[in-house]
Scaffold this active site. Sequence first.
Site, PDB file in Angstrom:
ATOM      1  N   PRO A  18     -17.963  -9.312  32.840  1.00 27.84           N
ATOM      2  CA  PRO A  18     -19.126  -8.939  33.649  1.00 27.84           C
ATOM      3  C   PRO A  18     -20.326  -9.779  33.234  1.00 27.84           C
ATOM      4  O   PRO A  18     -20.663  -9.833  32.052  1.00 27.84           O
ATOM      5  CB  PRO A  18     -19.333  -7.454  33.296  1.00 27.84           C
ATOM      6  CG  PRO A  18     -18.701  -7.286  31.948  1.00 27.84           C
ATOM      7  CD  PRO A  18     -17.603  -8.295  31.840  1.00 27.84           C
ATOM      8  N   MET A  19     -20.943 -10.456  34.195  1.00 29.09           N
ATOM      9  CA  MET A  19     -22.097 -11.314  33.889  1.00 29.09           C
ATOM     10  C   MET A  19     -23.225 -11.008  34.867  1.00 29.09           C
ATOM     11  O   MET A  19     -23.036 -11.082  36.080  1.00 29.09           O
ATOM     12  CB  MET A  19     -21.700 -12.800  33.973  1.00 29.09           C
ATOM     13  CG  MET A  19     -20.727 -13.237  32.899  1.00 29.09           C
ATOM     14  SD  MET A  19     -20.206 -14.966  33.097  1.00 29.09           S
ATOM     15  CE  MET A  19     -18.999 -14.798  34.426  1.00 29.09           C
ATOM     16  N   CYS A 102     -24.450  -6.354  25.423  1.00 31.73           N
ATOM     17  CA  CYS A 102     -25.488  -7.228  25.981  1.00 31.73           C
ATOM     18  C   CYS A 102     -26.600  -7.439  24.956  1.00 31.73           C
ATOM     19  O   CYS A 102     -27.223  -6.484  24.485  1.00 31.73           O
ATOM     20  CB  CYS A 102     -26.076  -6.630  27.254  1.00 31.73           C
ATOM     21  SG  CYS A 102     -27.411  -7.654  27.941  1.00 31.73           S
ATOM     22  N   LYS A 141     -16.882  -2.737  26.135  1.00 31.80           N
ATOM     23  CA  LYS A 141     -17.073  -4.127  25.731  1.00 31.80           C
ATOM     24  C   LYS A 141     -18.213  -4.152  24.711  1.00 31.80           C
ATOM     25  O   LYS A 141     -19.276  -3.582  24.940  1.00 31.80           O
ATOM     26  CB  LYS A 141     -17.433  -5.017  26.919  1.00 31.80           C
ATOM     27  CG  LYS A 141     -17.596  -6.494  26.541  1.00 31.80           C
ATOM     28  CD  LYS A 141     -17.732  -7.370  27.774  1.00 31.80           C
ATOM     29  CE  LYS A 141     -17.637  -8.851  27.390  1.00 31.80           C
ATOM     30  NZ  LYS A 141     -18.873  -9.375  26.819  1.00 31.80           N
ATOM     31  N   HIS A 171     -16.470  -9.314  22.008  1.00 28.74           N
ATOM     32  CA  HIS A 171     -17.064 -10.653  21.985  1.00 28.74           C
ATOM     33  C   HIS A 171     -17.241 -11.030  20.516  1.00 28.74           C
ATOM     34  O   HIS A 171     -17.859 -10.288  19.749  1.00 28.74           O
ATOM     35  CB  HIS A 171     -18.410 -10.652  22.708  1.00 28.74           C
ATOM     36  CG  HIS A 171     -19.041 -12.004  22.814  1.00 28.74           C
ATOM     37  ND1 HIS A 171     -19.173 -12.665  24.017  1.00 28.74           N
ATOM     38  CD2 HIS A 171     -19.551 -12.836  21.875  1.00 28.74           C
ATOM     39  CE1 HIS A 171     -19.754 -13.845  23.799  1.00 28.74           C
ATOM     40  NE2 HIS A 171     -19.991 -13.966  22.497  1.00 28.74           N
ATOM     41  N   ASP A 206     -15.914 -18.200  23.977  1.00 24.09           N
ATOM     42  CA  ASP A 206     -15.546 -19.614  23.810  1.00 24.09           C
ATOM     43  C   ASP A 206     -14.215 -20.021  24.443  1.00 24.09           C
ATOM     44  O   ASP A 206     -13.761 -21.137  24.216  1.00 24.09           O
ATOM     45  CB  ASP A 206     -15.514 -20.014  22.323  1.00 24.09           C
ATOM     46  CG  ASP A 206     -16.861 -19.861  21.640  1.00 24.09           C
ATOM     47  OD1 ASP A 206     -17.867 -19.698  22.357  1.00 24.09           O
ATOM     48  OD2 ASP A 206     -16.899 -19.886  20.396  1.00 24.09           O
ATOM     49  N   ARG A 229     -18.542 -17.396  30.812  1.00 26.39           N
ATOM     50  CA  ARG A 229     -19.281 -18.579  31.264  1.00 26.39           C
ATOM     51  C   ARG A 229     -18.377 -19.717  31.735  1.00 26.39           C
ATOM     52  O   ARG A 229     -18.753 -20.483  32.627  1.00 26.39           O
ATOM     53  CB  ARG A 229     -20.206 -19.058  30.138  1.00 26.39           C
ATOM     54  CG  ARG A 229     -21.397 -18.125  29.898  1.00 26.39           C
ATOM     55  CD  ARG A 229     -22.196 -18.509  28.674  1.00 26.39           C
ATOM     56  NE  ARG A 229     -21.458 -18.288  27.437  1.00 26.39           N
ATOM     57  CZ  ARG A 229     -21.842 -18.715  26.246  1.00 26.39           C
ATOM     58  NH1 ARG A 229     -22.959 -19.406  26.135  1.00 26.39           N
ATOM     59  NH2 ARG A 229     -21.127 -18.455  25.173  1.00 26.39           N
TER      60      ARG A 229
END
Length: 329
Positions: A18-19, A102, A141, A171, A206, A229
């Site tokens: 989710p971005m 976030c 997350k 992450h 990454d 990304r």
Amino acid sequence: MVKIGNISLPEFPLLLAPMEDVSDPPFRRLCKMHGADLMYSEFISSEGLIRDAIKSRMKLDIFDYERPVGIQIFGGDEEAMAMSAKIVETVQPDLVDINFGCPVKKVVCKGAGAGVLKDIDLMVRLTKAVIESTHLPVTVKTRLGWDTDSINIQEVAERLQEVGIKALSIHGRTRSQMYKGEADWTEIAKVKANPNIEIPIFGNGDIDSPEKAVAYKAEYGVDGVMIGRAAIGNPWIFNQIKHYVKTGEHLPEPTLAERAEAAKSHLTWACEWKGERTGILETRMHYSNYFRGIPHFKPYRQRLVTSDDLQELFGILEEVSSQVLSLES
């Protein structure tokens, strides 16, 4: 096969992260077309949902072709999180995801997102409040911890599993790292290797090539990977990874025509979903990404980001599509 509650995913699934301002329905649709196995909405403020904020409500839009799809919420208040989970349930996603990762200051300052990393007890209470207010599978997350001196992901994983989450995406950075430096997957591997952990563990951070996905799968033993990304302007990465996992060979890079077609689809779907004016404006940020690394693209980009006419934009993209020799020479 990987199971999240009653959701069945293929072996070693690929998740679209989710971005904010990226993972909207048009972008998710492209990623689904090109092999994403599970996707999430942009993160949604629990307070915004309760206030009936238009932007928050719009982020609840999901479509059957996306399934399985999760809606991600964030917040620092138990009651608000429980109420927002009930609102989320009304649009019938496949799961609810909680964002405890976030790192953005405006979120952290409200005691939400990665701000909760400082208080595991609060994280557990927030998670429990969501789980108890919905029949949907709940996932989380998060990050490794607040900073390198307070990496607490091992305790977080065990305690969140104990209250009932069905999967955990990690992450491999701390909040203080933001998106800088390298993600540390050794801590993710420790969670996966913990004999007390039974839920799927997904690694994030990454993964930007098929080789890296395969190498991290082998080295860290995660159940799947979440890609963020690296999928922007490159929805093909999901099928590229799947093909490489299966064959050890690379799919050809997308042609210029395929890149132009993706940009056209994105523009079309954005206009259908947001309205023509907003769709045109909000798609502008994506053109450079679809044509990243293409020589002599700058004049076309300038035209794409200044035109307000939908048919003209389609014409420019057709023009780009037909300029293979001059662009790639």
